[in-house]
Write a protein that holds these residues in place. Structure first.
Motif, mmCIF file in Angstrom:
data_model
loop_
_atom_site.group_PDB
_atom_site.id
_atom_site.type_symbol
_atom_site.label_atom_id
_atom_site.label_comp_id
_atom_site.label_asym_id
_atom_site.label_seq_id
_atom_site.Cartn_x
_atom_site.Cartn_y
_atom_site.Cartn_z
ATOM 1 N N ILE A 1 23.624 40.438 -15.326
ATOM 2 C CA ILE A 1 22.618 39.378 -15.411
ATOM 3 C C ILE A 1 23.417 38.111 -15.679
ATOM 4 C CG2 ILE A 1 22.330 39.745 -17.923
ATOM 5 C CD1 ILE A 1 19.357 39.067 -17.594
ATOM 6 N N ASN A 2 22.985 36.993 -15.148
ATOM 7 C CA ASN A 2 23.675 35.760 -15.501
ATOM 8 C C ASN A 2 22.791 34.949 -16.434
ATOM 9 O OD1 ASN A 2 26.013 36.356 -14.145
ATOM 10 N ND2 ASN A 2 25.546 35.128 -12.333
ATOM 11 N N CYS A 3 23.248 34.840 -17.686
ATOM 12 C CA CYS A 3 22.480 34.143 -18.709
ATOM 13 C C CYS A 3 22.862 32.672 -18.650
ATOM 14 C CB CYS A 3 22.789 34.722 -20.083
ATOM 15 S SG CYS A 3 22.784 36.533 -20.083
ATOM 16 N N TYR B 1 22.807 30.310 -20.624
ATOM 17 C CA TYR B 1 23.457 29.697 -21.798
ATOM 18 C C TYR B 1 24.872 30.204 -22.009
ATOM 19 C CZ TYR B 1 22.002 34.249 -23.458
ATOM 20 O OH TYR B 1 21.832 35.605 -23.568
ATOM 21 N N CYS B 2 25.356 31.076 -21.118
ATOM 22 C CA CYS B 2 26.597 31.812 -21.393
ATOM 23 C C CYS B 2 27.821 30.908 -21.523
ATOM 24 C CB CYS B 2 26.861 32.819 -20.296
ATOM 25 S SG CYS B 2 28.347 33.776 -20.641
ATOM 26 N N ARG C 1 25.192 43.870 -22.164
ATOM 27 C CA ARG C 1 23.776 43.550 -21.974
ATOM 28 C C ARG C 1 23.140 44.524 -20.991
ATOM 29 N NH1 ARG C 1 20.271 38.181 -21.307
ATOM 30 N NH2 ARG C 1 19.146 38.688 -23.194
ATOM 31 N N CYS D 1 28.912 40.432 -14.567
ATOM 32 C CA CYS D 1 27.825 40.797 -15.466
ATOM 33 C C CYS D 1 26.676 41.344 -14.617
ATOM 34 C CB CYS D 1 27.325 39.578 -16.229
ATOM 35 S SG CYS D 1 28.487 39.032 -17.467
HETATM 36 S S1 SF4 Z 1 25.785 36.202 -22.062
HETATM 37 FE FE1 SF4 Z 1 26.897 38.136 -21.705
HETATM 38 S S2 SF4 Z 1 25.696 39.180 -20.107
HETATM 39 FE FE2 SF4 Z 1 25.032 37.056 -20.125
HETATM 40 S S3 SF4 Z 1 26.293 36.072 -18.544
HETATM 41 FE FE3 SF4 Z 1 27.342 35.813 -20.511
HETATM 42 S S4 SF4 Z 1 28.803 37.506 -20.686
HETATM 43 FE FE4 SF4 Z 1 27.296 38.016 -19.077
#
Ligand code: SF4
Ligand SMILES: *Cc1c(COP(=O)(O)O)cnc(C)c1O
Length: 339
Positions: free
Chosen positions: A121-123, A125-126, A195, A119
């Motif tokens: 960005i590392n979210c 909450y993912c 994203r 990704c």
């Molecule tokens: S929410 Fe989407 S962009 Fe963010 S870490 Fe997870 S898969 Fe990647």
């Protein structure tokens, strides 16, 4: 904030940086990120999920504010190490729905392709923070084979590029994939869940616009925007260019505690999205992945927020409230009265 810290938030050279260079210069540690934002660097732990936050995204974060709703999405928190009942590493059992490398067949009429495990960005909450991404790295030949196989399935008319973030594939590779899809008339839609245009708006290059334009099939791009502060001028421009290229734009958000758990914030987001030609699509309830429990908005609260949101907006600006349930062929969706 001193001068050196300020510099980190602005491009290093006069020339417009490419999306690849923005990715390369992304913040990759909690202490680096905190320092750039004028916060004390007390904790540099990543709890097994690396910090990754590119500068164009970080530039929208308010400095000296540890509660900024964008910051909370990218900064690690000690709460991530707490075990919580009902939260697990693979809450959606996606490992079982992985028939061929690169493909997740979870939905009947749409085939989900894991374009890349990475990704931009590392979210925090993912739900894929523990997903075995490396197993899903596929060659271009495998890609073409996956598309051919998918096109043979009479039940499938849509290909979904997901990930990870599919727009991390370069323009040449994406153009090749879309041209392969072009050859299979049974596929009438290609949907891209990403994203990247939010995180690094420069990703909407001329070559990408060309690759998405004038296709036999419809192209849909699903943005993942959680908060109105995430939309700045560069994001607006990216959306405008996609709009002019004939791409249908939708948005999905995740309902996140301390980030967007207020009807007024979500209403503002819907209005802002519509003003840049993006329609609100889904508002997801959090997937119960371990490490993300501090983002949970309990169902009882979600219901109140959602009802209030519906009262603020015309129906077409109210996203569907949805939850993914392991083993189902579609999400569970809720109205204002049945959560
Ligand atoms: S929410 Fe989407 S962009 Fe963010 S870490 Fe997870 S898969 Fe990647
Ligand atoms: C829900 C979802 C899909 C597919 O579901 P639809 O109901 O067809 O929209 C694909 N990708 C992601 C990331 C999703 O959350």
């Amino acid at each position: 904030m001193n001068d050196t810290q300020e510099l980190k938030l602005t491009p290093l050279s006069a020339a417009e940086p490419t999306w690849q260079s923005e990715l390369k210069h992304a913040y990759r540690s909690a202490s680096q990120l905190r320092l750039a934002l004028g916060l004390s660097a007390i904790d540099d732990q990543d709890y097994g999920f690396p910090i990754l936050a590119p500068r164009p995204y970080v530039s929208r974060i308010t400095k000296n504010d540890p509660t900024d709703p964008l910051l909370l999405q990218v900064i690690s928190s000690a709460s991530e190490s707490e075990e919580q009942f009902g939260f697990s590493e693979d809450p959606l059992d996606e490992r079982d729905a992985n028939p061929r490398p690169g493909v997740v067949h979870k939905y009947r009429s749409r085939q989900l392709f894991i374009a890349t495990g990475q990704c931009a960005i590392n979210c925090r909450y993912c739900f894929r923070r523990h997903f075995p991404y490396s197993d899903n790295r596929v060659s271009q030949a495998q890609w073409r084979e996956n598309i051919r196989q998918t096109a043979l399935d009479p039940n499938v008319n849509e290909i979904i590029l997901s990930g990870g973030d599919p727009l991390l594939l370069n323009d040449e590779v994406l153009t090749g994939l879309l041209s392969e899809v072009e050859r299979h008339p049974s596929i009438s839609r290609v949907r891209i869940h990403t994203r990247l245009p939010l995180v690094i708006p420069q990703r909407i290059t001329n070559a990408l616009i060309d690759a998405l334009s004038n296709r036999r099939f419809k192209v849909i791009l699903v943005w993942h925007i959680n908060h109105p502060n995430e939309i700045d001028d560069a994001v607006e421009l990216a959306a405008l260019r996609l709009h002019k290229a004939g791409v249908t734009q939708l948005n999905q958000s995740v309902l996140l505690k301390s980030v967007n758990d207020a009807a007024a914030t979500l209403a503002e987001l819907s209005e802002r999205l519509f003003s840049i030609n993006i329609l609100p699509y889904y508002l997801h309830l959090l997937d119960r992945v371990s490490g993300a429990a501090h983002f949970l908005v309990p169902d009882s609260e979600a219901k109140i927020i959602y009802r209030e949101l519906a009262e603020h907006l015309p129906g077409f600006l109210v996203p569907k409230l949805a939850r993914e349930t392991s083993g189902n062929f579609s999400k569970d969706t809720f109205g204002t009265d049945n959560l």
